[in-house]
Design an enzyme around this catalytic site. Sequence first.
Site, short mmCIF file in Angstrom:
data_model
loop_
_atom_site.label_atom_id
_atom_site.label_comp_id
_atom_site.label_asym_id
_atom_site.label_seq_id
_atom_site.Cartn_x
_atom_site.Cartn_y
_atom_site.Cartn_z
N ASN A 8 76.13 85.73 78.61
CA ASN A 8 76.17 84.69 77.58
C ASN A 8 74.75 84.15 77.42
O ASN A 8 74.27 83.41 78.27
CB ASN A 8 77.14 83.58 78.03
CG ASN A 8 77.13 82.39 77.07
OD1 ASN A 8 76.52 82.44 76.01
ND2 ASN A 8 77.80 81.31 77.47
N HIS A 62 84.06 77.41 75.92
CA HIS A 62 83.03 77.23 76.94
C HIS A 62 82.86 75.74 77.22
O HIS A 62 82.97 74.92 76.30
CB HIS A 62 81.70 77.85 76.46
CG HIS A 62 80.68 77.94 77.55
ND1 HIS A 62 79.95 76.86 77.95
CD2 HIS A 62 80.32 78.97 78.35
CE1 HIS A 62 79.15 77.23 78.95
NE2 HIS A 62 79.35 78.50 79.20
N GLU A 108 84.86 78.89 85.04
CA GLU A 108 83.48 78.43 85.19
C GLU A 108 83.47 76.96 85.61
O GLU A 108 83.60 76.06 84.75
CB GLU A 108 82.74 78.55 83.85
CG GLU A 108 82.62 79.97 83.33
CD GLU A 108 81.43 80.12 82.38
OE1 GLU A 108 80.57 80.97 82.66
OE2 GLU A 108 81.33 79.38 81.39
N LYS A 153 73.64 82.13 75.36
CA LYS A 153 73.62 80.73 74.86
C LYS A 153 72.61 80.62 73.71
O LYS A 153 72.45 81.58 72.95
CB LYS A 153 73.32 79.75 76.01
CG LYS A 153 74.31 79.98 77.17
CD LYS A 153 74.30 78.89 78.20
CE LYS A 153 75.33 79.21 79.29
NZ LYS A 153 75.42 78.19 80.31
N GLU A 204 80.37 73.96 77.58
CA GLU A 204 79.35 73.30 76.74
C GLU A 204 79.94 72.95 75.38
O GLU A 204 79.62 71.91 74.80
CB GLU A 204 78.11 74.20 76.61
CG GLU A 204 77.30 74.18 77.90
CD GLU A 204 76.55 75.47 78.22
OE1 GLU A 204 76.34 76.29 77.32
OE2 GLU A 204 76.19 75.65 79.40
N GLY A 210 74.38 76.62 85.37
CA GLY A 210 72.97 76.32 85.16
C GLY A 210 72.34 75.47 86.25
O GLY A 210 71.26 74.92 86.08
N GLY A 228 75.08 83.44 82.62
CA GLY A 228 74.19 82.74 81.69
C GLY A 228 72.74 83.11 81.96
O GLY A 228 72.25 84.17 81.55
N GLY A 229 72.03 82.24 82.67
CA GLY A 229 70.59 82.39 82.90
C GLY A 229 70.17 83.78 83.37
O GLY A 229 69.19 84.35 82.88
N SER A 253 76.07 80.16 87.67
CA SER A 253 74.95 80.55 88.54
C SER A 253 75.16 81.90 89.24
O SER A 253 74.74 82.09 90.38
CB SER A 253 74.65 79.44 89.57
OG SER A 253 74.25 78.26 88.90
#
Length: 254
Positions: free
Chosen positions: A9, A99, A171, A11, A101, A177, A237-238, A216
């Site tokens: 993802n 999600h 999640e 983002k 967010e 994050g 993600g990251g 993470s």
Amino acid sequence: MRKNLIAGNWKMNANHLEAIQMVQKLSYRLDLSDYERVDIVVCPPFTALRSVQTVIEADHLAIRLGAQNVEWHDKGAFTGEIAPSMLAKLGVAFVVVGHSERRQLFGETDDIVNKKTRAIIEAGMTPIVCVGETESERDDGHAEDVVESQLAGSLAGISSDVLRSIVVAYEPIWAIGTGRTASADDAGSMCTFVRRQIGSLSPDAAEDVRVLYGGSVNPGNIAGLMAKRDIDGGLVGGASLDPDTFASVIRYWI
Ligand code: 13P
């Protein structure tokens, strides 16, 4: 047998030129055996979907295309929104929905998530339905209650034959994050709980639904997570933004 699935993802990162480079670099680091073991999905921002789709088609890549969000109406006066049929036409196979967010920053309720999930299915795509508790909900001992009610609300009214083909991503919000992953044991037991809840909605679907962990995920913790019976993959993600790192996550068994 459930096939593992690892989705990146991205983002709100990467313009369409950067996205082209990212997917090309990722493809150079993968081989046939990776695609055989794992469904590999990238979810770029809307503005990069067409470019990434073109690369995937031109280079005959087995990387699957995902979107990060969608509107549930199919057309009309919804300024700024993107319809499910538009994504399907672009070759999008998976859509992330609910999600945290979007739930926290954009007011997405379980009811909206449910409408979107149904619209995604209706358009022939696979939803990746996200659930997860906040840190204080976990500290107060309510993590399972929260996930249970998110699942019940988000998946309400979806028939069992359809339910079996969806993807759910657990999640925990405190792990997103932050560099703080849930322990493999905690993540594994919540994913078992998710599967049990799906089973209470549809006994037939429980063993088929793919349950991902997100929060993470990185090359150092993915193998421990994947060793858990009820974790079928990751929503990353990251660590999906760097093709080398994402390839290491995908090739976790090497
Ligand atoms: P991070 O992997 O950056 O924690 O993000 C997880 C996530 O939100 C994926 O959807």
